[in-house]
Design a protein around this motif. Structure first.
Motif, PDB file in Angstrom:
ATOM      1  N   LEU A  78      16.588 -35.847   0.255  1.00  0.00           N
ATOM      2  CA  LEU A  78      17.452 -36.062  -0.906  1.00  0.00           C
ATOM      3  C   LEU A  78      17.523 -37.540  -1.248  1.00  0.00           C
ATOM      4  O   LEU A  78      17.434 -37.923  -2.408  1.00  0.00           O
ATOM      5  N   MET A  79      17.671 -38.364  -0.182  1.00  0.00           N
ATOM      6  CA  MET A  79      17.740 -39.803  -0.430  1.00  0.00           C
ATOM      7  C   MET A  79      16.466 -40.287  -1.083  1.00  0.00           C
ATOM      8  O   MET A  79      16.492 -41.061  -2.037  1.00  0.00           O
ATOM      9  N   GLN A  80      15.332 -39.780  -0.570  1.00  0.00           N
ATOM     10  CA  GLN A  80      14.063 -40.209  -1.144  1.00  0.00           C
ATOM     11  C   GLN A  80      13.916 -39.746  -2.578  1.00  0.00           C
ATOM     12  O   GLN A  80      13.417 -40.473  -3.430  1.00  0.00           O
ATOM     13  N   THR A  81      14.383 -38.509  -2.850  1.00  0.00           N
ATOM     14  CA  THR A  81      14.248 -38.017  -4.227  1.00  0.00           C
ATOM     15  C   THR A  81      15.153 -38.800  -5.166  1.00  0.00           C
ATOM     16  O   THR A  81      14.768 -39.066  -6.293  1.00  0.00           O
ATOM     17  N   VAL A  82      16.335 -39.166  -4.676  1.00  0.00           N
ATOM     18  CA  VAL A  82      17.229 -39.954  -5.536  1.00  0.00           C
ATOM     19  C   VAL A  82      16.605 -41.320  -5.834  1.00  0.00           C
ATOM     20  O   VAL A  82      16.567 -41.766  -6.980  1.00  0.00           O
ATOM     21  N   VAL A  83      16.056 -41.957  -4.780  1.00  0.00           N
ATOM     22  CA  VAL A  83      15.393 -43.245  -4.977  1.00  0.00           C
ATOM     23  C   VAL A  83      14.236 -43.091  -5.956  1.00  0.00           C
ATOM     24  O   VAL A  83      14.055 -43.880  -6.890  1.00  0.00           O
ATOM     25  N   LEU A  84      13.487 -42.019  -5.763  1.00  0.00           N
ATOM     26  CA  LEU A  84      12.340 -41.736  -6.623  1.00  0.00           C
ATOM     27  C   LEU A  84      12.792 -41.542  -8.064  1.00  0.00           C
ATOM     28  O   LEU A  84      12.206 -42.072  -9.008  1.00  0.00           O
ATOM     29  N   ALA A  85      13.888 -40.775  -8.210  1.00  0.00           N
ATOM     30  CA  ALA A  85      14.404 -40.484  -9.547  1.00  0.00           C
ATOM     31  C   ALA A  85      14.851 -41.771 -10.221  1.00  0.00           C
ATOM     32  O   ALA A  85      14.540 -42.016 -11.387  1.00  0.00           O
ATOM     33  N   LEU A  86      15.563 -42.617  -9.460  1.00  0.00           N
ATOM     34  CA  LEU A  86      16.020 -43.888 -10.026  1.00  0.00           C
ATOM     35  C   LEU A  86      14.816 -44.736 -10.432  1.00  0.00           C
ATOM     36  O   LEU A  86      14.820 -45.372 -11.483  1.00  0.00           O
ATOM     37  N   GLY A  87      13.780 -44.702  -9.588  1.00  0.00           N
ATOM     38  CA  GLY A  87      12.558 -45.438  -9.901  1.00  0.00           C
ATOM     39  C   GLY A  87      11.947 -44.965 -11.203  1.00  0.00           C
ATOM     40  O   GLY A  87      11.547 -45.757 -12.054  1.00  0.00           O
ATOM     41  N   ILE A 110      13.458 -43.420 -13.650  1.00  0.00           N
ATOM     42  CA  ILE A 110      14.334 -43.765 -14.769  1.00  0.00           C
ATOM     43  C   ILE A 110      14.161 -45.241 -15.127  1.00  0.00           C
ATOM     44  O   ILE A 110      14.072 -45.611 -16.281  1.00  0.00           O
ATOM     45  N   TRP A 111      14.059 -46.073 -14.079  1.00  0.00           N
ATOM     46  CA  TRP A 111      13.892 -47.507 -14.299  1.00  0.00           C
ATOM     47  C   TRP A 111      12.552 -47.769 -14.956  1.00  0.00           C
ATOM     48  O   TRP A 111      12.441 -48.636 -15.841  1.00  0.00           O
ATOM     49  N   ALA A 112      11.537 -47.026 -14.548  1.00  0.00           N
ATOM     50  CA  ALA A 112      10.207 -47.236 -15.123  1.00  0.00           C
ATOM     51  C   ALA A 112      10.183 -46.858 -16.602  1.00  0.00           C
ATOM     52  O   ALA A 112       9.373 -47.365 -17.367  1.00  0.00           O
ATOM     53  N   ASN A 113      11.057 -45.933 -16.999  1.00  0.00           N
ATOM     54  CA  ASN A 113      11.112 -45.511 -18.404  1.00  0.00           C
ATOM     55  C   ASN A 113      12.491 -45.834 -18.984  1.00  0.00           C
ATOM     56  O   ASN A 113      13.199 -44.940 -19.439  1.00  0.00           O
ATOM     57  N   LYS A 114      12.854 -47.120 -18.924  1.00  0.00           N
ATOM     58  CA  LYS A 114      14.223 -47.507 -19.275  1.00  0.00           C
ATOM     59  C   LYS A 114      14.640 -47.050 -20.676  1.00  0.00           C
ATOM     60  O   LYS A 114      15.653 -46.376 -20.849  1.00  0.00           O
ATOM     61  N   VAL A 115      13.840 -47.433 -21.661  1.00  0.00           N
ATOM     62  CA  VAL A 115      14.227 -47.155 -23.049  1.00  0.00           C
ATOM     63  C   VAL A 115      14.312 -45.660 -23.286  1.00  0.00           C
ATOM     64  O   VAL A 115      15.272 -45.148 -23.864  1.00  0.00           O
ATOM     65  N   ARG A 116      13.295 -44.965 -22.784  1.00  0.00           N
ATOM     66  CA  ARG A 116      13.252 -43.524 -22.974  1.00  0.00           C
ATOM     67  C   ARG A 116      14.473 -42.864 -22.330  1.00  0.00           C
ATOM     68  O   ARG A 116      15.123 -42.005 -22.937  1.00  0.00           O
ATOM     69  N   SER A 117      14.796 -43.294 -21.101  1.00  0.00           N
ATOM     70  CA  SER A 117      15.940 -42.693 -20.403  1.00  0.00           C
ATOM     71  C   SER A 117      17.228 -42.964 -21.167  1.00  0.00           C
ATOM     72  O   SER A 117      18.081 -42.081 -21.309  1.00  0.00           O
ATOM     73  N   LEU A 118      17.338 -44.190 -21.680  1.00  0.00           N
ATOM     74  CA  LEU A 118      18.552 -44.569 -22.417  1.00  0.00           C
ATOM     75  C   LEU A 118      18.715 -43.679 -23.646  1.00  0.00           C
ATOM     76  O   LEU A 118      19.782 -43.109 -23.882  1.00  0.00           O
ATOM     77  N   LEU A 119      17.637 -43.545 -24.408  1.00  0.00           N
ATOM     78  CA  LEU A 119      17.720 -42.740 -25.628  1.00  0.00           C
ATOM     79  C   LEU A 119      18.019 -41.286 -25.291  1.00  0.00           C
ATOM     80  O   LEU A 119      18.794 -40.621 -25.976  1.00  0.00           O
ATOM     81  N   THR A 120      17.402 -40.817 -24.218  1.00  0.00           N
ATOM     82  CA  THR A 120      17.588 -39.419 -23.840  1.00  0.00           C
ATOM     83  C   THR A 120      19.034 -39.119 -23.495  1.00  0.00           C
ATOM     84  O   THR A 120      19.570 -38.084 -23.863  1.00  0.00           O
ATOM     85  N   THR A 121      19.653 -40.072 -22.778  1.00  0.00           N
ATOM     86  CA  THR A 121      21.008 -39.795 -22.305  1.00  0.00           C
ATOM     87  C   THR A 121      22.065 -40.151 -23.344  1.00  0.00           C
ATOM     88  O   THR A 121      23.245 -39.956 -23.116  1.00  0.00           O
ATOM     89  N   LEU A 122      21.619 -40.674 -24.486  1.00  0.00           N
ATOM     90  CA  LEU A 122      22.573 -41.134 -25.489  1.00  0.00           C
ATOM     91  C   LEU A 122      23.556 -40.033 -25.888  1.00  0.00           C
ATOM     92  O   LEU A 122      24.759 -40.272 -26.018  1.00  0.00           O
TER      93      LEU A 122
END
Lengths: 413, 268
Positions: free
Chosen positions: A7-16, A18-30
């Motif tokens: 779980l920890m690894q998946t969370v880190v992976l998920a954050l990675g 999201i960070w790699a696709n900053k703009v896209r993630s931001l727009l998606t969660t708007l």
């Protein structure tokens, strides 16, 4: 252990991701950000208003009951107000026979010119009260003494005033014992009653000179007057309905009214208004929560969309992970975690923005929103909603990823 | 520490035993018989090359051996364990613990460092809860990348990337190492390096199966299995394989001709 690590690894992976696709993630969660922010602010504002109103009720007395005569709608023009006015016998009957009503105080209005030295008030409002009034209205004396039953029975020329009166009549700081002329009669001030700190909504705000005399004295001052209304207290908020039923039945039997007939009196119990207000604010909050549901639905569709894009972009990666031994369930958890993390981040940003809106709302002058605070349950609810949205809308893309055939996935380009 | 210690592989069972393996693909209404009754046995410690023209079924066979795909018929025993009836989850576990896969296109995670890429299989394993990083470091050192652990794939050359992939394949101590055209994307010098690495691993006792269409690469293996139309067409030691022998002869004669031409041209 392995689950925790995974779980920890998946969370880190998920954050990675999201960070790699900053703009896209931001727009998606708007969508989620806006929805959560709006609802958090709305709920806080309603809660603030609620806290304010409940506080006012508390000061005013939630156990209050108002009674007055009333001309029924179908008898307008035939019956005048004087005929339906309350009588002292009715007041006595209610005190005696209604167990839910603990005390009652009728008002008898009188008026006239008040003079003290040079100062004069042209037409002062003078009200006749029972000694019980102090407890019912929660207005006790801050100087001198309250009325007692002797004042009433002996129709004494005793007078209670408020602080505003001291100012308007230029009375000494402690005016107890001073004499003033009221409607040509010499009254002695026996005490000063406190003025409640209430908002305009509850009759506070404007303070004016008040004069109280014993009830019987008021009847002498104004023999043409009548009991305009009476205020009473009920024993507890829970007996509001009982009190109404008891008073209704006593009044009907005294006035010879059939149960179907329109009453010639009116009973109002504050608690019932309070209950209505509580229902209303709960309804508003439920409505706001419903709106967050809709906005999260819309936001969730955005999440699902972006997760499908993500699965399709990372098909080869999924194929590789499967080739080196990731079980389908693990792939599912990985993508589900990503969706949930995305939603929770949106929710967190939304809560922060909502908090900002609340701080702005509090700056509005005179708005009764000083109590506007985000309740903890609203935060918990928002976070829970976001997590559920992530799971609900992430599960389809995640299943799609988990079901990918490793070979097909590895050949994808 | 790596490679040599392959525990629980069935003591006497061959690393790979395939009997009557068939694979039928449906392409629209057409049915394509990619594998048509393949029998094959590879013993522990062997270094085998699988060759064949495109469409011969060699990639399909490789996917079966790697438990990435299931046969339509026949049985595949990996170290004595039948895999035909395994669930997707069991197959994933087998891939994780017993098979090391190397791809033509490396398949490294672009955003992860070399060491993170090598640690990937251990994420999905219960075996190495602790010390995963240490094992990954050891694997990278073994393939000669001890000084490139924190580099990302785009900071590495093609040969270095394939070395990372080899380290990743080795990190869970697999029973077999499968390489699908491992040198297909590499120049000849790097090819020699990578195949040299395979030879070293083989000398350490690692069972290796590679799919290739390059006779030069196949020449490093002990044994060549040639497929044609989904069937085993020939299966013999490299030294006895007539096609390979012919290839070596043609190389030798080309070299001789070139040497002759140079010898004649030099005085002029």
């Amino acid at each position: 252990m392995i689950v925790v690590r995974l779980l920890m690894q998946t969370v880190v992976l998920a954050l990675g991701q999201i960070w790699a696709n900053k703009v896209r993630s931001l727009l998606t969660t708007l969508g989620i950000v806006i929805g959560v922010a709006a609802v958090v602010a709305t709920v806080a504002a309603i809660e603030g208003l609620r806290g304010f109103v409940l506080g006012e009720f508390e000061t005013f007395g939630v156990n209050k009951m108002y009674l007055s005569g009333q001309v029924p709608r179908d008898k307008r023009g035939q019956v005048n107000w004087r005929e339906v006015a309350l009588t002292l016998d009715e007041i006595d009957a209610i005190v005696e026979h209604s167990p839910s009503v603990t005390a009652i105080n009728p008002f008898w209005s009188a008026g006239g010119k008040v003079e003290y030295g040079e100062a004069t008030i042209g037409s002062a409002r003078v009200t006749g009260i029972f000694p019980a009034w102090h407890d019912i209205e929660n207005r006790h004396v801050i100087e001198g003494r309250p009325f007692n039953s002797l004042d009433n029975e002996q129709r004494r020329y005793a007078l209670l005033i408020n602080e505003q009166t001291i100012e308007e009549l230029n009375l000494p700081k402690n005016p107890v014992g001073e004499h003033v002329l009221l409607a040509g009669r010499r009254f002695q001030i026996v005490g000063v009653v406190e003025t409640l700190d209430l908002s305009e909504m509850f009759g506070g705000g404007e303070s004016r000179a008040e004069f109280f005399v014993p009830f019987q004295t008021a009847m002498v001052l104004n023999p043409q007057g009548m009991i305009g209304w009476a205020v009473g207290t009920i024993s507890s908020p829970d007996v509001a309905e009982d009190a109404r039923a008891e008073v209704d039945s006593i009044m009907r039997s005294l006035r010879g009214l059939d149960p179907e007939e329109e009453p010639t009196f009116q009973v109002e119990i504050l608690q019932e208004h309070l209950d209505r207000f509580k229902t209303m604010s709960a309804g508003l909050i439920a409505g706001a929560t419903g709106i967050v549901g809709i906005s999260l639905l819309v936001g969730g569709i955005g999440i699902m969309n972006i997760m499908l894009v993500s699965v399709s972009e990372r098909t080869r990666e999924i194929g590789l992970r499967k080739a080196v031994g990731a079980r389908p369930l693990v792939i599912l958890i990985q993508f589900l975690t990503e969706a949930v993390v995305l939603c929770l981040m949106g929710g967190a940003v939304g809560i922060a923005i909502g908090q900002g809106i609340i701080l702005l709302l509090k700056q509005i002058p005179d708005a009764p929103l000083e109590h506007a605070n985000m309740p903890l349950w609203a935060i918990a609810l928002a976070v829970g909603f976001c997590a559920v949205t992530g799971v609900v809308f992430g599960v389809f893309p995640a299943i799609k990823a988990a079901r990918l055939d490793p070979i097909v996935a590895l050949r994808h380009d | 520490m790596l490679g040599r210690r392959r525990a629980n592989a069935g003591a006497d069972a061959p690393a790979i035993r395939v009997t009557g393996l068939e694979k039928v693909y449906k392409m629209g209404v057409e049915r394509v018989r990619a594998l048509d009754g393949v029998d094959l046995q590879i013993n522990t410690g062997e270094f085998v090359a699988i060759m064949g023209a495109s469409g011969s079924g060699k990639s399909t066979l490789m996917n079966m051996l790697g438990c990435l795909d299931r046969p339509s018929a026949g049985e595949y025993e990996l170290a004595g364990i039948p895999t035909r009836k395994m669930s997707a989850t069991r197959l994933a576990k087998v891939r994780n613990e017993r098979i090391g896969f190397i791809f033509q296109t490396f398949e490294l995670l672009p955003r992860a460092s070399a060491i993170q890429n090598v640690m990937l299989p251990m994420i999905y394993s219960k075996k190495h809860l602790f010390g995963a990083r240490g094992r990954a470091k050891a694997a990278l050192r073994k393939v000669g990348l001890g000084d490139r652990m924190r580099h990302r794939p785009n900071q590495l050359s093609g040969g270095q990337r394939q070395r990372v992939a080899v380290a990743r394949a080795l990190v869970n101590d697999p029973a077999i190492l499968l390489a699908d055209e491992p040198t297909g994307n590499l120049d000849s010098q790097t090819t020699t390096e990578i195949i040299g690495l395979f030879t070293d691993l083989h000398n350490d006792g690692q069972t290796i199966v590679i799919v290739t269409h390059e006779e030069e690469v196949a020449g490093y293996a002990e044994r060549i299995v040639r497929l044609r139309d989904g069937k085993v067409f020939s299966d013999m030691p490299t030294s006895e394989d007539p096609l390979h022998t012919a290839y070596l002869q043609s190389i030798a004669s080309t070299a001789a001709r070139r040497a002759n031409a140079e010898a004649q041209g030099a005085p002029a």
